[in-house]
Scaffold this motif. Sequence first.
Motif, PDB file in Angstrom:
ATOM      1  N   CYS A 121       0.845  -1.208   0.000  1.00  0.00           N
ATOM      2  CA  CYS A 121       0.000   0.000   0.000  1.00  0.00           C
ATOM      3  C   CYS A 121       0.877   1.254   0.000  1.00  0.00           C
ATOM      4  O   CYS A 121       1.567   1.552   0.973  1.00  0.00           O
ATOM      5  N   PRO A 122       0.851   2.052  -1.085  1.00  0.00           N
ATOM      6  CA  PRO A 122       1.730   3.231  -1.155  1.00  0.00           C
ATOM      7  C   PRO A 122       1.366   4.315  -0.144  1.00  0.00           C
ATOM      8  O   PRO A 122       2.212   5.126   0.229  1.00  0.00           O
ATOM      9  N   CYS A 137      -6.159   2.797  -7.042  1.00  0.00           N
ATOM     10  CA  CYS A 137      -5.540   3.598  -5.983  1.00  0.00           C
ATOM     11  C   CYS A 137      -4.945   4.920  -6.484  1.00  0.00           C
ATOM     12  O   CYS A 137      -4.169   4.939  -7.436  1.00  0.00           O
ATOM     13  N   ASN A 196      -4.279   0.861   3.833  1.00  0.00           N
ATOM     14  CA  ASN A 196      -4.948   2.131   4.143  1.00  0.00           C
ATOM     15  C   ASN A 196      -6.472   1.991   4.121  1.00  0.00           C
ATOM     16  O   ASN A 196      -7.172   2.505   4.988  1.00  0.00           O
ATOM     17  N   CYS A 197      -6.977   1.282   3.111  1.00  0.00           N
ATOM     18  CA  CYS A 197      -8.435   1.267   2.933  1.00  0.00           C
ATOM     19  C   CYS A 197      -9.065   0.125   3.737  1.00  0.00           C
ATOM     20  O   CYS A 197      -8.563  -1.002   3.715  1.00  0.00           O
ATOM     21  N   CYS A 245      -7.944  -2.900  -1.336  1.00  0.00           N
ATOM     22  CA  CYS A 245      -7.908  -2.231  -2.646  1.00  0.00           C
ATOM     23  C   CYS A 245      -9.163  -2.518  -3.462  1.00  0.00           C
ATOM     24  O   CYS A 245      -9.415  -1.847  -4.464  1.00  0.00           O
ATOM     25  N   GLY A 259     -10.658   0.558  -3.201  1.00  0.00           N
ATOM     26  CA  GLY A 259      -9.564   1.528  -3.082  1.00  0.00           C
ATOM     27  C   GLY A 259     -10.017   2.945  -3.391  1.00  0.00           C
ATOM     28  O   GLY A 259     -11.151   3.197  -3.814  1.00  0.00           O
TER      29      GLY A 259
HETATM   30  S1  SF4 Z   1      -6.359   1.310  -2.529  1.00  0.00           S
HETATM   31 FE1  SF4 Z   1      -6.225   1.782  -0.410  1.00  0.00          FE
HETATM   32  S2  SF4 Z   1      -5.428  -0.061   0.551  1.00  0.00           S
HETATM   33 FE2  SF4 Z   1      -5.117  -0.213  -1.575  1.00  0.00          FE
HETATM   34  S3  SF4 Z   1      -3.103   0.483  -1.908  1.00  0.00           S
HETATM   35 FE3  SF4 Z   1      -4.411   2.216  -2.244  1.00  0.00          FE
HETATM   36  S4  SF4 Z   1      -4.572   3.214  -0.329  1.00  0.00           S
HETATM   37 FE4  SF4 Z   1      -3.712   1.228   0.060  1.00  0.00          FE
END
Ligand code: SF4
Length: 638
Positions: A143-144, A191, A295-296, A300, A303
């Motif tokens: 996850c960036p 993303c 993050n999410c 994703c 995402g």
């Molecule tokens: S979509 Fe969300 S969980 Fe997936 S890589 Fe991007 S920020 Fe991270």
Amino acid sequence: MLNKGLVFTNDNCTGCNRCIIVCPILGANYAREENSLSRIYVDGEKCIHCGSCLRSCNHKAREYKDDTEEFFSDLERGEQISLIVAPAFTANYSKQYGAVLGYLKQKGVKHFYSVSTGADITTWAYLQYILKHQLSGGISQPCPAIVDFIEKYEPSLLSKLIPVHSPMMCTAVYLKKYLKNTDKLAFLSPCIAKKVEIDDANTKGYVKYNVTFSKLMGKIGDVSMDKQAAEELEYGLGSLYPMPGGLKENVEFFLGKDQFIRQIEGEEQVYDYLKKYAKRIKGKKEAPFLIDALNCSKGCLYGTGTEADKNDEEEILMELQKERGKSQRKDKKNPFDPSVPESTRLIRLNEHFKALDINDFIREYNHNAKVAEREMTESDYQKILKEMKKDTLEKQKFNCSACGYSTCKQMAKAIYNGYNKKENCVHYIKDELELEKACIHKMTNELKAAKVAKEAEYKNIFMIFDKLHTSIEELGEQNEHTAVDTLDMSEALEQLRRYAELLKDSLEEIEKFILDYENTNRIVVNISSKTNMLALNASIEAARAGDAGRGFSVIANQVRLLAEKTKEAVDESRKNSDALLPAIHELKEKSKIFVDTIFEVNEKTKTIAATAQEVAVQSEVIGSVSGEIAEKMEKILE
Ligand code: SF4
Ligand code: SF4
Ligand code: SF4
């Protein structure tokens, strides 16, 4: 990079502060006033592109940029582009997937590859790295947004961030280095933050375009094209990466469940967790075997660049389940065959990727990306509290979050760093309003008192106006009289002037008469002189005649005496008229001056009469205006 980064605020912003509430980064949002409106903008350098504000803003005031437009215009120009497709796309658009790829093929995309293959390489590289380095406490990095956060805000965790490329990058490296693909690569991506990863010098520019689902589908709409399949490279459980715990499931599939893999996702939890985790590491406390962080909250699959609200969650999960089933076929070489023990699976996985050099899939991180934030000392804090009018302990603990921050202290820190301003605190505004209210109350009382004083003054003025009105009326009347009197006077003067003219004419006639009289006198003197001479001659002749002439001589004497007497009388008269003439002349001259003076006086009198008339007329006008004013003032006073 104020409001010029990937995520930015547009003109719809109402300053509701919701983006601040949901943002995990204190300084990523900053308040500015524009046209008397408070707006919240994004600092692109501080933002970690978590997408939370995009999801939360109810006013469609947050937007993001990706490379969709550039991707299409480069295709149009004939650039050779291949597309790597995130497995989340297949899951989100299971029915449209083939048609969308068909459309892109028609637009010029050369090849399509699923990122699931790269995800399997990521799993393989993770296991290689962890086992080789006996690493524990490592943090996953697909996850960036998580990588961005650690680089910028918790760089002490960089040593824990596993230095293996993400599935997208492992796919790209595999295509470039092993399949010798020379096309530019585009990533069909769920993303926003992937743009940061592909622009990072540590990913060497292998991928050029981040084409998010949302922007792509927004651009092309519903397409009905011949279906096109991705050029399926064989893949296994890598297709599970986009779901929460996907990496964990992959690692456990090969290592078993004896080790503790901490799964954490969602902007609301993951960043706080990482902050605490950094403290844990610093405190040399025991750490999990691996942290699978995203993050999410739904991975994703939902995402930041997806159309999360459009697609059916059940359909998506069912699609993934199908993928899982497909990969787990029973085959003596298949590393994803669940019927064999974990150790056998791992042997098969290593066998499967034996041609790969792990060093190709290792990456580095930025150690100089830390975002500096001014630390607020206690005295700075107290100073700001004072400015915010939080002068009591009770006020300092409002923590209502209306400003967007979880505590008043956070708001104070934001103010201290210039991200926000005290005017965005509702309690400050409330206090200001209360002060304002007290001020208005005081002013109202002062105004009332002033009104009473003014009323008295008005009354005075009214009375003065009333008097003025009366005086002006009187003045008007008097002027009227003056005008009439002055006209009468002018007439009298005119008459006087006429009399003076007559007098002057009479004097001229008298003067003329005297002059004529003098002429006559001169003739009489002449005659009397001649008579005297004749009488003298006659008396001489009478003497010569003796007695005969005696009587004649007496008469001649008498004549001579008469002539002399006449001459004397004329001389006397001349003396009188000589004395009279200058007096009459002077009288005549003065009469002239008198006439002129009367004329002048009369002219002035006429002017005075005209002025008096004008004054009388104007007095009437002023009288009526002052009367009106007096009337209106009386009404004001009622
Ligand atoms: S979509 Fe969300 S969980 Fe997936 S890589 Fe991007 S920020 Fe991270
Ligand atoms: S959430 Fe943020 S960007 Fe959206 S309207 Fe509110 S303040 Fe503006
Ligand atoms: S994208 Fe995330 S980090 Fe950036 S401003 Fe929005 S909420 Fe904050």
